[in-house]
Structures are given as C-alpha cells and as structure tokens.
Scaffold this motif. Structure first.
Motif, PDB file in Angstrom:
ATOM      1  N   ASN A   1       0.832  -1.070   0.020  1.00  0.00           N
ATOM      2  CA  ASN A   1       0.016  -0.070   0.060  1.00  0.00           C
ATOM      3  C   ASN A   1       0.959   1.507  -0.009  1.00  0.00           C
TER       4      ASN A   1
ATOM      5  N   ASP B   1      -7.132  -2.360  -9.062  1.00  0.00           N
ATOM      6  CA  ASP B   1      -7.319  -2.308  -7.529  1.00  0.00           C
ATOM      7  C   ASP B   1      -8.795  -1.651  -7.281  1.00  0.00           C
TER       8      ASP B   1
ATOM      9  N   ARG C   1      -9.975  -0.118  -3.003  1.00  0.00           N
ATOM     10  CA  ARG C   1      -9.682   1.155  -2.735  1.00  0.00           C
ATOM     11  C   ARG C   1     -10.491   2.104  -3.719  1.00  0.00           C
TER      12      ARG C   1
ATOM     13  N   GLN D   1     -16.501  -1.285  -7.349  1.00  0.00           N
ATOM     14  CA  GLN D   1     -15.668  -1.627  -6.121  1.00  0.00           C
ATOM     15  C   GLN D   1     -15.870  -2.971  -5.725  1.00  0.00           C
TER      16      GLN D   1
ATOM     17  N   ALA E   1      -4.570  -4.355  -6.212  1.00  0.00           N
ATOM     18  CA  ALA E   1      -4.656  -3.396  -4.789  1.00  0.00           C
ATOM     19  C   ALA E   1      -3.380  -3.790  -4.135  1.00  0.00           C
TER      20      ALA E   1
END
Length: 386
Positions: A189, A217, A220, A243, A271
């Motif tokens: 991250n 990703d 997020r 998402q 991610a």
C-alpha cells in the motif's frame, strides 16, 4: 461524468466489466489503434466468449478525479535531462548528504575514513552485506597502496557502486510479438502503483504505442477514479468494474478487450497489500493464472513498485512478492526529497532483479529509465571539497 459500460453476464461469465475511453466520446481525439466507439470491439470479445453485447449502463458513481494526485505536478518543472536532473533531485537524500559532508572535509587516506564510509553506507540503508563488500574491497586496495589520496578512493568507491548496479540496470523492452504485452503491477500500500501506471501510460503514448489500462485495484475506491483520471489525461482506454469486484475478472476482461483491439500494451493495476497478508498475496497468483488462460505467456512483465523511503523492509517485501508472483522488474519511486536511496544497492545485490525505472519527481517525465551511472553520480560528490 465519464461514461461507463457493463457487459451483460451469461451463465458462464464470472464478472461484469466496463471499458471506458480515456476521454468523453464527443471530445475524445482519435487514437491510433484505439476506436472511440468501444462497443464494436467489445462485441468481438463477447462473440469469442459467448457473452452478450454491451449496453450502456452506469456501473457505479465514481468520485471526481482527485486533482491533487493527478495535476499537482503541473506546477513543478520536470527534472533536467541527463545526469544534471538526477543530481538536482537526489541531492537532498540521506546518502548524498552523508557523503557530501564526509568528503568535503578533505579527509586523510586512513582507516578512520573507511570507518566513516562504512557508517555513511549503513545509515543510507545500503545494508550490512553490501556495505561489508564495498568497504572490505576498499580496505584491501588501500593496504595495497592503490590509492594515492582520498580522491582516488572516492573514484574507486564510485566505480564499485556502479558495478553493483550495472547488472540490474536493464530497461523494459516491449516484445512486439506479444499483443498485448501485459504488465502486471504489484506492491504494498502507498508505494505509488497507480501513479506509476499513469506515468508509464504517458511514456508509452509518447512512444506512439497503443495501450489500455485495467483498474484492478478494486479495494480502494479512489484508485479506480485515479486511474480513470490518468486514462482521460493520456487518451487511454480504461477497463473497470465496481468497487470490491474480483480483480482477476477485471484483468481477464481487459486482456480480452486488448486482444480484440490489437492493443500493444496492457497495464494492469492491483490492490496494494502488505507482504504479510497471505490471502491477498495468493490473489496475485490467481490473477496470473486467469491471464494465462487467454495467453500462456501473460503477464510478460510483473513490475513491482517499491517506495525508495522504505529502507531495508523493501527486501522483505520483494522476497514475498517474488515468491507469490514472480517479479521480473522493479520501479523505485520517491527517490527525490529525503529518501535514503541506499536500498537500491541492497536490492541489486540480494536479488539481481532488473530495475526498470526510478521516480525522481512528480511529473510524468520524472519517471526515468534507471541509469546506474547517473544514480551513483547523483549520490556522491564530484570531487573532494564539492
């Protein structure tokens, strides 16, 4: 708002995908190799997979692109070309400051100087193994009276540092036979994966290549919007889902669409995850397997992004990501500013994985092909007293 599209699922389809062009359809400039109307292309992909045709439907309401992440660098000038730009951007690193102060005192050629060099290398995160190798080599040569003065020792240190990095300073070569050439980006991250993808897109577009981005990703929320903003900025198609969608499904649909379009390069985001999260690490292996169902050679490059400020923890990160996904290249970001920078030597010595790019600034042009000589010269003073 940028329009999104979603493929209707057949019973055999694992997930739904959206392919968006980087600019609105009524204003998008013509891009070689990329049609402004994605529906015809996706219809080809649908025919190949048994899915139905695409109907325009909103997938999700993405937040507006974050200008501070995509546009802030407009105000900052790009680093100067060549070695001057590297020196300008890396002069504030702990490595450069340590050695600048050390040699500015015109030290004597003795064991105390070697002790100071050893301390400076360790402080700059070069690591115990690499530091011991460098200092012991200098010590043997000093005892053999190879150096007439400290300036000669500085030149020898420069040569040894370059020799340590030269084997891994290998630019990324896009195989023209692989269409698309798939680049899977991985990393923990906050290292700057999505921003790095945007900068790579800018580079490849400038080279005249056709490309597509996959917003993998899905954990997020802001990451998808951020990648879409980079896509709009560069006029590049972006494949996205909602998402928390399956990242492997996004990659699968993106590769199908890229093959249908004859796209040269596909860059897939993933991610961010801690290297200690075994479940999430296993997901990377799943993404690779899914891509391999369409193209056995995909991904052609697994590019790991490493934060230059991380220090020795970067070694643990790379060790775990390499075991999970088979890393083939590195990007070291955030080397400008106060990054120590020495971890690059530790990575090179322990793993020998090619370092493709280095980030020395915020602008897209500041993502540089890694240059071992320019990097070392930026960290060391040019001469005694400099």
């Amino acid at each position: 708002m940028i329009p999104f599209f979603r493929r209707k699922k057949s019973p055999a389809t694992a997930g739904d995908a959206a392919t968006q062009t980087g600019t609105p359809a009524d204003t998008a400039p013509a891009t070689p190799g990329v049609d402004a109307d994605a529906s015809g292309i996706d219809a080809v992909a649908a025919a190949n997979t048994g899915t139905q045709s695409i109907e325009p439907q909103p997938v999700f309401s993405a937040p507006e692109p974050m200008p501070e992440q995509v546009q802030d660098h407009e105000a900052a000038p790009a680093a100067a070309p060549g070695k001057p730009g590297w020196r300008e951007r890396l002069r504030n690193s702990a490595f450069a400051r340590s050695f600048g102060g050390l040699f500015s005192r015109n030290p004597k050629l003795d064991d105390d100087l070697l002790d100071e060099i050893e301390t400076a290398l360790l402080t700059a995160d070069v690591g115990v193994g690499a530091t011991t190798q460098l200092v012991e080599s200098l010590r043997k040569r000093m005892k053999a009276r190879e150096f007439v003065d400290a300036n000669a020792l500085l030149a020898a240190l420069r040569a040894d540092l370059i020799a340590m990095l030269a084997p891994v300073a290998k630019p990324l070569v896009i195989d023209a036979e692989a269409k698309p050439f798939v680049i899977l980006t991985v990393g923990v991250n906050g290292v700057g994966k999505t921003t790095t993808i945007g900068k790579l897109a800018h580079r490849f577009k400038a080279e005249g290549r056709t490309l597509m981005l996959a917003a993998g990703d899905t954990f997020r929320a802001a990451a998808v919007a951020q990648l879409q903003a980079w896509g709009e900025r560069n006029g590049v198609a972006v494949v996205a889902q909602g998402q928390n969608a399956d990242a492997a499904s996004v990659a699968f649909d993106a590769l199908q669409a890229a093959k249908a379009r004859g796209t040269e390069v596909l860059i897939a985001d993933t991610a961010g995850r801690l290297h200690t999260q075994q479940g999430l690490m296993a997901e990377l292996g799943k993404i690779k397997r899914v891509l391999g169902k369409i193209d056995e050679s995909a991904p052609q490059e697994v590019l790991m992004v490493i934060d230059g400020t991380t220090g020795q923890n970067a070694l643990s990160q790379l060790r775990q990501f390499h075991a999970a996904s088979g890393v083939t290249g590195l990007v070291v970001t955030k080397l400008d500013g106060t990054a120590k920078g020495g971890v690059v030597f530790a990575l090179a010595r322990e793993f020998g994985i090619p370092i493709r790019f280095a980030g020395i600034g915020e602008r897209p042009e500041d993502l540089r092909v890694f240059d071992a000589e320019a990097f070392v010269d930026a960290l060391l003073p040019e001469a005694l007293g400099a």
